[in-house]
Design a protein around this motif. Sequence first.
Motif, PDB file in Angstrom:
ATOM      1  N   LEU A  65       0.125 -32.713 -36.154  1.00 10.34           N
ATOM      2  CA  LEU A  65      -1.069 -33.170 -35.691  1.00 10.34           C
ATOM      3  C   LEU A  65      -2.036 -33.820 -36.780  1.00 10.34           C
ATOM      4  CD1 LEU A  65      -1.917 -29.898 -33.481  1.00 10.34           C
ATOM      5  CD2 LEU A  65      -1.335 -32.040 -32.863  1.00 10.34           C
ATOM      6  N   ALA A  66      -2.098 -33.344 -37.877  1.00  7.11           N
ATOM      7  CA  ALA A  66      -2.593 -34.130 -39.172  1.00  7.11           C
ATOM      8  C   ALA A  66      -2.270 -35.408 -39.081  1.00  7.11           C
ATOM      9  CB  ALA A  66      -2.625 -33.139 -40.348  1.00  7.11           C
ATOM     10  N   PHE A  67      -0.709 -35.730 -39.021  1.00 10.77           N
ATOM     11  CA  PHE A  67      -0.354 -37.005 -39.237  1.00 10.77           C
ATOM     12  C   PHE A  67      -0.462 -38.020 -38.120  1.00 10.77           C
ATOM     13  CE2 PHE A  67       2.514 -35.341 -42.812  1.00 10.77           C
ATOM     14  CZ  PHE A  67       1.971 -36.173 -43.811  1.00 10.77           C
ATOM     15  N   MET A  68      -0.602 -37.258 -36.971  1.00 16.52           N
ATOM     16  CA  MET A  68      -1.193 -38.052 -35.827  1.00 16.52           C
ATOM     17  C   MET A  68      -2.284 -38.768 -35.916  1.00 16.52           C
ATOM     18  SD  MET A  68       1.547 -38.053 -33.686  1.00 16.52           S
ATOM     19  CE  MET A  68       0.798 -38.726 -32.264  1.00 16.52           C
ATOM     20  N   ARG A  69      -3.424 -37.926 -36.709  1.00 12.72           N
ATOM     21  CA  ARG A  69      -4.692 -38.648 -36.772  1.00 12.72           C
ATOM     22  C   ARG A  69      -4.604 -39.841 -37.680  1.00 12.72           C
ATOM     23  NH1 ARG A  69      -9.435 -34.680 -36.431  1.00 12.72           N
ATOM     24  NH2 ARG A  69     -10.227 -36.510 -37.720  1.00 12.72           N
ATOM     25  N   MET A  70      -3.413 -40.012 -38.127  1.00 14.55           N
ATOM     26  CA  MET A  70      -3.447 -41.143 -39.145  1.00 14.55           C
ATOM     27  C   MET A  70      -3.399 -42.489 -38.478  1.00 14.55           C
ATOM     28  SD  MET A  70      -0.959 -39.564 -42.278  1.00 14.55           S
ATOM     29  CE  MET A  70      -1.214 -41.099 -43.274  1.00 14.55           C
ATOM     30  N   GLY A  71      -2.992 -42.293 -37.248  1.00  9.90           N
ATOM     31  CA  GLY A  71      -2.986 -43.795 -36.654  1.00  9.90           C
ATOM     32  C   GLY A  71      -1.563 -44.120 -36.757  1.00  9.90           C
ATOM     33  N   PRO A  72      -1.667 -45.658 -36.979  1.00 14.73           N
ATOM     34  CA  PRO A  72      -0.266 -46.291 -37.138  1.00 14.73           C
ATOM     35  C   PRO A  72      -0.038 -46.132 -38.597  1.00 14.73           C
ATOM     36  CG  PRO A  72      -2.332 -48.040 -36.941  1.00 14.73           C
ATOM     37  CD  PRO A  72      -2.812 -46.418 -36.633  1.00 14.73           C
ATOM     38  N   ARG A  73      -0.465 -45.615 -39.521  1.00 17.90           N
ATOM     39  CA  ARG A  73      -0.160 -45.493 -40.882  1.00 17.90           C
ATOM     40  C   ARG A  73       0.753 -44.011 -41.018  1.00 17.90           C
ATOM     41  NH1 ARG A  73      -5.095 -44.546 -44.354  1.00 17.90           N
ATOM     42  NH2 ARG A  73      -5.358 -43.161 -42.584  1.00 17.90           N
ATOM     43  N   ARG A  74       0.912 -43.411 -39.717  1.00 17.57           N
ATOM     44  CA  ARG A  74       1.724 -42.280 -39.943  1.00 17.57           C
ATOM     45  C   ARG A  74       3.001 -42.523 -40.083  1.00 17.57           C
ATOM     46  NH1 ARG A  74       0.577 -42.211 -34.446  1.00 17.57           N
ATOM     47  NH2 ARG A  74       2.434 -42.487 -33.313  1.00 17.57           N
ATOM     48  N   PRO A  75       3.877 -41.525 -40.883  1.00 16.41           N
ATOM     49  CA  PRO A  75       5.264 -41.815 -41.079  1.00 16.41           C
ATOM     50  C   PRO A  75       5.945 -41.547 -39.729  1.00 16.41           C
ATOM     51  CG  PRO A  75       4.363 -39.976 -42.461  1.00 16.41           C
ATOM     52  CD  PRO A  75       3.534 -40.456 -41.500  1.00 16.41           C
ATOM     53  N   PRO A  76       7.003 -42.462 -39.542  1.00 15.16           N
ATOM     54  CA  PRO A  76       7.627 -42.596 -38.383  1.00 15.16           C
ATOM     55  C   PRO A  76       8.718 -41.324 -37.922  1.00 15.16           C
ATOM     56  CG  PRO A  76       8.813 -43.972 -39.811  1.00 15.16           C
ATOM     57  CD  PRO A  76       7.539 -43.347 -40.468  1.00 15.16           C
ATOM     58  N   HIS A  77       8.794 -40.461 -39.159  1.00 15.17           N
ATOM     59  CA  HIS A  77       9.769 -39.400 -38.867  1.00 15.17           C
ATOM     60  C   HIS A  77       9.139 -38.162 -38.552  1.00 15.17           C
ATOM     61  CE1 HIS A  77       8.374 -39.052 -42.879  1.00 15.17           C
ATOM     62  NE2 HIS A  77       8.837 -37.903 -42.941  1.00 15.17           N
ATOM     63  N   MET A  78       7.882 -38.096 -38.085  1.00 18.15           N
ATOM     64  CA  MET A  78       7.115 -36.844 -38.080  1.00 18.15           C
ATOM     65  C   MET A  78       7.759 -36.050 -36.865  1.00 18.15           C
ATOM     66  SD  MET A  78       5.410 -36.077 -40.432  1.00 18.15           S
ATOM     67  CE  MET A  78       4.684 -34.675 -39.637  1.00 18.15           C
ATOM     68  N   ALA A  79       8.018 -36.682 -35.915  1.00 18.92           N
ATOM     69  CA  ALA A  79       8.546 -35.899 -34.537  1.00 18.92           C
ATOM     70  C   ALA A  79       9.876 -35.314 -35.020  1.00 18.92           C
ATOM     71  CB  ALA A  79       8.789 -36.889 -33.370  1.00 18.92           C
ATOM     72  N   ILE A  80      10.533 -35.837 -35.896  1.00 23.88           N
ATOM     73  CA  ILE A  80      12.063 -35.086 -36.345  1.00 23.88           C
ATOM     74  C   ILE A  80      11.661 -33.758 -37.091  1.00 23.88           C
ATOM     75  CG2 ILE A  80      14.095 -35.381 -37.913  1.00 23.88           C
ATOM     76  CD1 ILE A  80      13.998 -38.116 -37.080  1.00 23.88           C
TER      77      ILE A  80
END
Length: 94
Positions: free
Chosen positions: A33-48
């Motif tokens: 949830l914290a990384f989702m707030r980063m928008g397009p800058r978030r790491p792509p592997h967060m769901a994993i």
Amino acid sequence: MHEIKSFKIFQTAKVVAVMYAVMFAIFGVIEFLAFMRMGPRRPPHMAIVLVVMPIVGAIFSFIGVAISCWVYNLIAPHIGGIAFDLEPRSENQV
């Protein structure tokens, strides 16, 4: 005075592994949830991370606790186990 003579290695490791899996899952959701707030800058592997973090945490905690219980069971007969006092709980205590 009571003393823990030995631990059932598999049962103790299994319980701790499940506890750590739940804690890692909770922390994984918070981190996600914290990384989702980063928008397009978030790491792509967060769901994993949501799937892998609890599994890896459970595996490593299981191994670590199993080794710790095994070492405890080797040492306790020679130097004594963990000692503690038990006190009966009254009906008023929750």
